[in-house]
Design an enzyme around this catalytic site. Structure first.
Site, mmCIF file in Angstrom:
data_model
loop_
_atom_site.group_PDB
_atom_site.id
_atom_site.type_symbol
_atom_site.label_atom_id
_atom_site.label_comp_id
_atom_site.label_asym_id
_atom_site.label_seq_id
_atom_site.Cartn_x
_atom_site.Cartn_y
_atom_site.Cartn_z
ATOM 1 C CD GLN A 4 0.733 -8.874 -2.596
ATOM 2 O OE1 GLN A 4 1.404 -9.516 -3.386
ATOM 3 N NE2 GLN A 4 -0.524 -8.557 -2.831
ATOM 4 C CB THR A 43 1.839 -12.148 0.596
ATOM 5 O OG1 THR A 43 0.818 -12.736 -0.218
ATOM 6 C CG2 THR A 43 3.014 -11.699 -0.282
ATOM 7 C CE LYS A 66 2.354 -2.544 -4.273
ATOM 8 N NZ LYS A 66 2.051 -2.140 -2.910
ATOM 9 C CG ASP A 82 -1.856 -1.202 1.222
ATOM 10 O OD1 ASP A 82 -2.210 -1.683 0.133
ATOM 11 O OD2 ASP A 82 -2.199 -1.673 2.330
ATOM 12 N N GLY A 96 -4.621 -4.330 -3.594
ATOM 13 C CA GLY A 96 -5.623 -3.290 -3.813
ATOM 14 C C GLY A 96 -4.860 -2.062 -4.280
ATOM 15 C CG HIS A 97 -2.286 -2.252 -6.945
ATOM 16 N ND1 HIS A 97 -1.479 -2.891 -7.844
ATOM 17 C CD2 HIS A 97 -1.883 -2.671 -5.719
ATOM 18 C CE1 HIS A 97 -0.631 -3.671 -7.182
ATOM 19 N NE2 HIS A 97 -0.855 -3.557 -5.897
HETATM 20 P P1 GDP Z 1 -0.688 0.349 -3.581
HETATM 21 O O1 GDP Z 1 -1.327 -0.914 -3.133
HETATM 22 O O2 GDP Z 1 0.764 0.372 -3.272
HETATM 23 O O3 GDP Z 1 -0.936 0.675 -5.029
HETATM 24 O O4 GDP Z 1 -1.325 1.512 -2.711
HETATM 25 P P2 GDP Z 1 -2.873 1.671 -2.261
HETATM 26 O O5 GDP Z 1 -3.674 2.070 -3.436
HETATM 27 O O6 GDP Z 1 -3.323 0.479 -1.493
HETATM 28 O O7 GDP Z 1 -2.760 2.820 -1.206
HETATM 29 C C1 GDP Z 1 -2.159 4.052 -1.486
HETATM 30 C C2 GDP Z 1 -3.176 5.163 -1.200
HETATM 31 O O8 GDP Z 1 -2.505 6.394 -1.123
HETATM 32 C C3 GDP Z 1 -4.208 5.321 -2.290
HETATM 33 O O9 GDP Z 1 -5.398 5.760 -1.712
HETATM 34 C C4 GDP Z 1 -3.606 6.416 -3.173
HETATM 35 O O10 GDP Z 1 -4.592 7.145 -3.911
HETATM 36 C C5 GDP Z 1 -2.972 7.285 -2.132
HETATM 37 N N1 GDP Z 1 -1.773 8.021 -2.544
HETATM 38 C C6 GDP Z 1 -0.772 7.625 -3.378
HETATM 39 N N2 GDP Z 1 0.217 8.536 -3.407
HETATM 40 C C7 GDP Z 1 -0.170 9.535 -2.584
HETATM 41 C C8 GDP Z 1 0.443 10.765 -2.165
HETATM 42 O O11 GDP Z 1 1.553 11.106 -2.534
HETATM 43 N N3 GDP Z 1 -0.253 11.517 -1.264
HETATM 44 C C9 GDP Z 1 -1.480 11.156 -0.798
HETATM 45 N N4 GDP Z 1 -2.077 11.964 0.074
HETATM 46 N N5 GDP Z 1 -2.082 10.016 -1.163
HETATM 47 C C10 GDP Z 1 -1.427 9.216 -2.036
HETATM 48 P P1 IMO Z 2 -0.936 -4.194 -2.211
HETATM 49 O O1 IMO Z 2 -0.485 -4.759 -3.538
HETATM 50 C C1 IMO Z 2 -0.994 -4.626 2.105
HETATM 51 C C2 IMO Z 2 -0.953 -8.723 3.669
HETATM 52 C C3 IMO Z 2 -2.180 -9.191 4.427
HETATM 53 C C4 IMO Z 2 -1.526 -10.157 5.398
HETATM 54 C C5 IMO Z 2 -0.437 -10.802 4.541
HETATM 55 C C6 IMO Z 2 -0.827 -12.140 3.932
HETATM 56 O O2 IMO Z 2 -2.206 -3.438 -2.277
HETATM 57 O O3 IMO Z 2 0.173 -3.459 -1.552
HETATM 58 P P2 IMO Z 2 -2.403 -12.784 1.896
HETATM 59 O O4 IMO Z 2 -3.863 -12.542 1.673
HETATM 60 O O5 IMO Z 2 -1.521 -12.226 0.851
HETATM 61 O O6 IMO Z 2 -2.097 -14.228 2.164
HETATM 62 O O7 IMO Z 2 -2.087 -12.020 3.278
HETATM 63 O O8 IMO Z 2 -0.141 -9.875 3.513
HETATM 64 N N1 IMO Z 2 -1.218 -8.203 2.312
HETATM 65 C C7 IMO Z 2 -1.180 -6.907 1.991
HETATM 66 N N2 IMO Z 2 -0.999 -5.812 2.758
HETATM 67 N N3 IMO Z 2 -1.139 -4.502 0.784
HETATM 68 C C8 IMO Z 2 -1.292 -5.582 -0.010
HETATM 69 O O9 IMO Z 2 -1.301 -5.509 -1.354
HETATM 70 C C9 IMO Z 2 -1.371 -6.860 0.595
HETATM 71 N N4 IMO Z 2 -1.558 -8.113 0.133
HETATM 72 C C10 IMO Z 2 -1.450 -8.929 1.192
HETATM 73 O O10 IMO Z 2 -2.809 -8.124 5.071
HETATM 74 O O11 IMO Z 2 -0.894 -9.455 6.428
HETATM 75 MG MG MG Z 3 -2.830 -1.570 -1.801
#
Ligand code: GDP
Ligand code: IMO
Ligand code: MG
Length: 426
Positions: A224, A239, A16, A13, A40-41
């Site tokens: 991840q 994971t 990416k 999270d 979750g991207h």
């Molecule tokens: P990912 O799984 O690595 O793609 O990241 P997620 O989507 O799970 O979580 C990142 C969150 O931060 C999302 O809600 C993005 O829209 C938000 N985000 C990404 N870059 C920035 C930033 O520079 N500033 C802020 N405030 N939010 C950001």
């Molecule tokens: P993105 O790509 C954050 C965590 C779960 C748990 C562990 C194992 O959005 O960054 P799993 O379901 O993979 O067997 O769970 O990994 N986890 C993540 N945490 N972002 C993710 O994906 C994750 N995918 C799995 O919360 O701790």
């Molecule tokens: Mg994510």
């Protein structure tokens, strides 16, 4: 643009998808190479928010090829939901391809994942319950179904004769769960075959060869993060795949030689969802404040994310094992109103005072470790509109430059907001 891998450098999270979407503008082929719909991207473009789980975050651009690679595990029902959602948004899916070598998550995988999580008395991982661990387990045990099996009645028939007796015994005797008849599974596979048919890339070898031969630009999208990597992360609280840069070499169909750069995405602080050690975790009001300002709630499960200060000990480790050539630092804007920002540069063992500046891989000692912090002054102004590095407030630049020094790795991108535009490329 050279061929780049975007990976998470913390516990997932990190942002990416935002960085992948940004770099995808200049790429021809975008490949998701590991993980499944545990990811979750989020991409924010033109004021609209898109959430991806399996589909590469480059799909928003027309004319790009987006491949779900062999290293991924695919939960068909989730794939279907994602496709339908994007069709409703009129997103062009003509460039979407699925590797015939990707592994299928079957219903028993999600059921076993859910059962294990719900019934764990000790050692709960806090998984996303998307069947990730059980699917990769079966892949490694050589009893999983691949996408290509859906189109080969002979392979499917022979494989199910091996898989089903084993699975049913396990489901019934170990977990007390429902068993599956061959007819039932064949009917399910028939449904899956129709679902994937428009996307399966049987000529993936020629396709990848052509992209390479024509010197087209390839972008690899990790899911991840390094600290969740099954080899290098906080095992067993990880994971079941390899989010490190090297995962792109085994999960895409290209070896390591096409990769020129590995960009590790890291937040200006750290978050984690699920169980497992987290030395800089803040369980006080500062942690709550980071969660509120940063909107730190899971995209896949909605769970509140655990929050803490930037941990340079794990990040230095991530630079090494992730193979980073540079860092994309996100969410620095979250600190706009913070007076003080802390940076963990070492761990101290509370039992004997031992100082760790390198990451201790035995996570069972992490409960005895406390962070050693240095303190940085905030900047007190809104930086979300800034687009040039030189325009950042001095204290923000000082913090970034200190990170580069401690990590001995350059920061190539600074993200100051969720939108595609809110980015500073150095
Ligand atoms: P990912 O799984 O690595 O793609 O990241 P997620 O989507 O799970 O979580 C990142 C969150 O931060 C999302 O809600 C993005 O829209 C938000 N985000 C990404 N870059 C920035 C930033 O520079 N500033 C802020 N405030 N939010 C950001
Ligand atoms: P993105 O790509 C954050 C965590 C779960 C748990 C562990 C194992 O959005 O960054 P799993 O379901 O993979 O067997 O769970 O990994 N986890 C993540 N945490 N972002 C993710 O994906 C994750 N995918 C799995 O919360 O701790
Ligand atoms: Mg994510």
């Amino acid at each position: 643009m050279s061929n780049k891998v975007v990976i998470g450098a913390q516990w997932g999270d990190e942002g990416k998808a935002k960085i992948t979407d940004l770099l995808a503008q200049d790429a021809d082929l975008i490949i998701r190479y590991q993980g499944g719909c545990n990811a979750g991207h989020t991409v924010v473009a033109h004021g609209k928010t898109f959430k991806f789980h399996l589909i590469p975050s480059g799909i928003l651009y027309k004319g790009k090829t987006c491949l779900i690679g062999n290293g991924t595990v695919i939960l068909p029902e989730y794939f279907e939901q994602e496709i339908e959602g994007l069709k409703k948004e009129n997103i062009d899916l003509s460039g979407l391809k699925v590797s015939p070598l990707a592994t299928i998550t079957m219903p028993w995988h999600t059921e076993v994942d859910g059962y294990s999580e719900d019934n764990a008395k000790k050692g709960k991982i806090g998984t996303t319950k998307k069947g990730i661990g059980p699917t990769y387990t079966d892949k490694m045990a050589r009893i999983a179904l691949k996408i290509q099996d859906l189109y080969s009645p002979e392979a499917l028939n022979e494989k199910l004769d091996v898989i089903l007796p084993l699975k049913n015994k396990q489901l019934k005797e170990v977990y007390g769960l429902k068993t599956y008849s061959k007819e039932e599974v064949l009917a399910l596979c028939d449904k899956y075959a129709k679902l994937f048919e428009p996307y399966v890339c049987f000529d993936w070898q020629e396709m990848l060869q052509n992209f390479k031969r024509e010197n087209k630009k390839i972008l690899f999208e990790g899911a991840q993060g390094v600290m969740l990597d099954v080899d290098f992360g906080t095992y067993p609280f990880v994971t079941s795949s390899n989010p490190v840069g090297g995962g792109a070499a085994t999960g895409s169909g290209y070896g390591p030689t096409v990769i020129n750069e590995v960009i590790g995405v890291a937040k200006a602080y750290v978050t984690r969802v699920g169980e497992g050690p987290f030395v800089t975790e803040l369980t006080d009001e500062t942690g709550d404040r980071i969660r509120e300002v940063g909107h730190e709630f899971g995209v896949t499960t909605g769970r509140p994310r655990r929050c803490g200060w930037f941990d340079a000990v794990t990040m230095k480790y991530a630079c090494l094992v992730g193979g980073l050539t540079s860092i994309a630092l996100t969410k620095i804007d979250v600190f706009d109103r913070f007076d003080e920002i802390k940076l963990c540069t070492a761990y101290k063992d509370t039992r004997d005072g031992k100082i760790y500046t390198s990451y201790p891989t035995d996570v069972y000692i992490h409960k005895y470790l406390e962070p050693v912090y240095e303190s940085h002054k905030g900047w007190g102004v809104d930086i979300t509109g800034i687009r040039k590095y030189e325009d950042l407030p001095l204290n923000a630049r000082k913090y970034l430059e200190r990170l580069e020094e401690v990590l001995a790795t350059p920061i190539s991108i600074v993200s100051v907001g969720p939108d595609r535009e809110q980015t500073i490329c150095k």
